[in-house]
Design a protein around this motif. Structure first.
Motif, PDB file in Angstrom:
ATOM      1  N   ARG A 178      47.895 -18.688  19.872  1.00  0.00           N
ATOM      2  CA  ARG A 178      46.872 -18.230  20.814  1.00  0.00           C
ATOM      3  C   ARG A 178      46.985 -16.731  21.057  1.00  0.00           C
ATOM      4  NH1 ARG A 178      46.935 -22.818  25.496  1.00  0.00           N
ATOM      5  NH2 ARG A 178      45.451 -24.241  24.508  1.00  0.00           N
ATOM      6  N   ARG A 179      48.202 -16.248  21.172  1.00  0.00           N
ATOM      7  CA  ARG A 179      48.390 -14.812  21.407  1.00  0.00           C
ATOM      8  C   ARG A 179      47.924 -13.982  20.232  1.00  0.00           C
ATOM      9  NH1 ARG A 179      54.284 -13.532  23.013  1.00  0.00           N
ATOM     10  NH2 ARG A 179      54.703 -15.350  21.747  1.00  0.00           N
ATOM     11  N   SER A 180      48.081 -14.488  19.018  1.00  0.00           N
ATOM     12  CA  SER A 180      47.664 -13.720  17.843  1.00  0.00           C
ATOM     13  C   SER A 180      46.227 -14.015  17.435  1.00  0.00           C
ATOM     14  CB  SER A 180      48.609 -13.995  16.673  1.00  0.00           C
ATOM     15  OG  SER A 180      48.540 -15.342  16.297  1.00  0.00           O
ATOM     16  N   GLY A 181      45.546 -14.958  18.121  1.00  0.00           N
ATOM     17  CA  GLY A 181      44.148 -15.242  17.852  1.00  0.00           C
ATOM     18  C   GLY A 181      43.893 -16.056  16.603  1.00  0.00           C
ATOM     19  N   ARG A 182      44.827 -16.908  16.217  1.00  0.00           N
ATOM     20  CA  ARG A 182      44.685 -17.704  14.993  1.00  0.00           C
ATOM     21  C   ARG A 182      44.415 -19.178  15.258  1.00  0.00           C
ATOM     22  NH1 ARG A 182      49.935 -16.036  11.703  1.00  0.00           N
ATOM     23  NH2 ARG A 182      50.796 -16.332  13.766  1.00  0.00           N
ATOM     24  N   VAL A 183      43.773 -19.494  16.377  1.00  0.00           N
ATOM     25  CA  VAL A 183      43.479 -20.890  16.676  1.00  0.00           C
ATOM     26  C   VAL A 183      41.973 -21.122  16.628  1.00  0.00           C
ATOM     27  CG1 VAL A 183      45.533 -21.288  18.067  1.00  0.00           C
ATOM     28  CG2 VAL A 183      43.479 -20.454  19.153  1.00  0.00           C
ATOM     29  N   ALA A 184      41.599 -22.376  16.469  1.00  0.00           N
ATOM     30  CA  ALA A 184      40.179 -22.733  16.476  1.00  0.00           C
ATOM     31  C   ALA A 184      39.621 -22.573  17.887  1.00  0.00           C
ATOM     32  CB  ALA A 184      39.996 -24.163  15.996  1.00  0.00           C
ATOM     33  N   ASP A 185      38.311 -22.574  17.981  1.00  0.00           N
ATOM     34  CA  ASP A 185      37.664 -22.355  19.279  1.00  0.00           C
ATOM     35  C   ASP A 185      38.023 -23.429  20.302  1.00  0.00           C
ATOM     36  OD1 ASP A 185      36.424 -20.051  18.430  1.00  0.00           O
ATOM     37  OD2 ASP A 185      34.614 -21.099  17.753  1.00  0.00           O
ATOM     38  N   ARG A 186      38.231 -24.652  19.855  1.00  0.00           N
ATOM     39  CA  ARG A 186      38.534 -25.721  20.810  1.00  0.00           C
ATOM     40  C   ARG A 186      39.925 -25.596  21.423  1.00  0.00           C
ATOM     41  NH1 ARG A 186      39.425 -31.055  17.071  1.00  0.00           N
ATOM     42  NH2 ARG A 186      41.117 -30.195  15.838  1.00  0.00           N
ATOM     43  N   PHE A 187      40.816 -24.817  20.813  1.00  0.00           N
ATOM     44  CA  PHE A 187      42.155 -24.629  21.348  1.00  0.00           C
ATOM     45  C   PHE A 187      42.301 -23.354  22.146  1.00  0.00           C
ATOM     46  CE2 PHE A 187      43.129 -27.307  17.579  1.00  0.00           C
ATOM     47  CZ  PHE A 187      43.512 -28.422  18.274  1.00  0.00           C
ATOM     48  N   LYS A 188      41.271 -22.552  22.204  1.00  0.00           N
ATOM     49  CA  LYS A 188      41.344 -21.309  22.975  1.00  0.00           C
ATOM     50  C   LYS A 188      41.229 -21.614  24.446  1.00  0.00           C
ATOM     51  CE  LYS A 188      39.733 -18.298  19.377  1.00  0.00           C
ATOM     52  NZ  LYS A 188      38.746 -17.373  18.901  1.00  0.00           N
ATOM     53  N   LYS A 189      41.997 -20.892  25.247  1.00  0.00           N
ATOM     54  CA  LYS A 189      41.967 -21.067  26.685  1.00  0.00           C
ATOM     55  C   LYS A 189      40.732 -20.405  27.261  1.00  0.00           C
ATOM     56  CE  LYS A 189      46.351 -21.573  28.951  1.00  0.00           C
ATOM     57  NZ  LYS A 189      47.483 -20.885  29.529  1.00  0.00           N
ATOM     58  N   ASP A 190      40.085 -21.083  28.195  1.00  0.00           N
ATOM     59  CA  ASP A 190      38.976 -20.489  28.905  1.00  0.00           C
ATOM     60  C   ASP A 190      39.516 -19.556  29.981  1.00  0.00           C
ATOM     61  OD1 ASP A 190      37.092 -21.828  27.426  1.00  0.00           O
ATOM     62  OD2 ASP A 190      36.969 -23.509  28.825  1.00  0.00           O
TER      63      ASP A 190
END
Length: 80
Positions: free
Chosen positions: A66-78
């Motif tokens: 998450r910190r490096s921005g390599r996750v899919a949109d559904r795993f990103k924190k709102d």
């Protein structure tokens, strides 16, 4: 030095997960260890160790990605 600390932080839950797998395997084959009075309790303890170790490792990887921005949109924190 930071990488060594991160390795040690990941090593401890890895060992716990491996011990959990061993306890579950031994309970399926009927080998009871001394701290557990029943086979089902040994299996439950092994499952808890395995789930905790795997959960910690997965959470660590998810936080790092998450910190490096390599996750899919559904795993990103709102951020709302």
């Amino acid at each position: 030095m930071v990488r060594l600390a991160a390795f040690i932080v990941l090593l401890i839950p890895g060992i716990a997960a491996a011990l959990g797998i061993k306890l579950m395997r031994d309970s399926l084959f009927g080998h009871l260890f001394s701290p557990f009075p029943f086979i089902w309790m040994q299996f439950l303890g092994g499952f808890i160790l395995f789930a905790a170790g795997l959960g910690f490792f997965a959470g660590f990887l998810l936080r790092r990605d998450r910190r490096s921005g390599r996750v899919a949109d559904r795993f990103k924190k709102d951020l709302k």
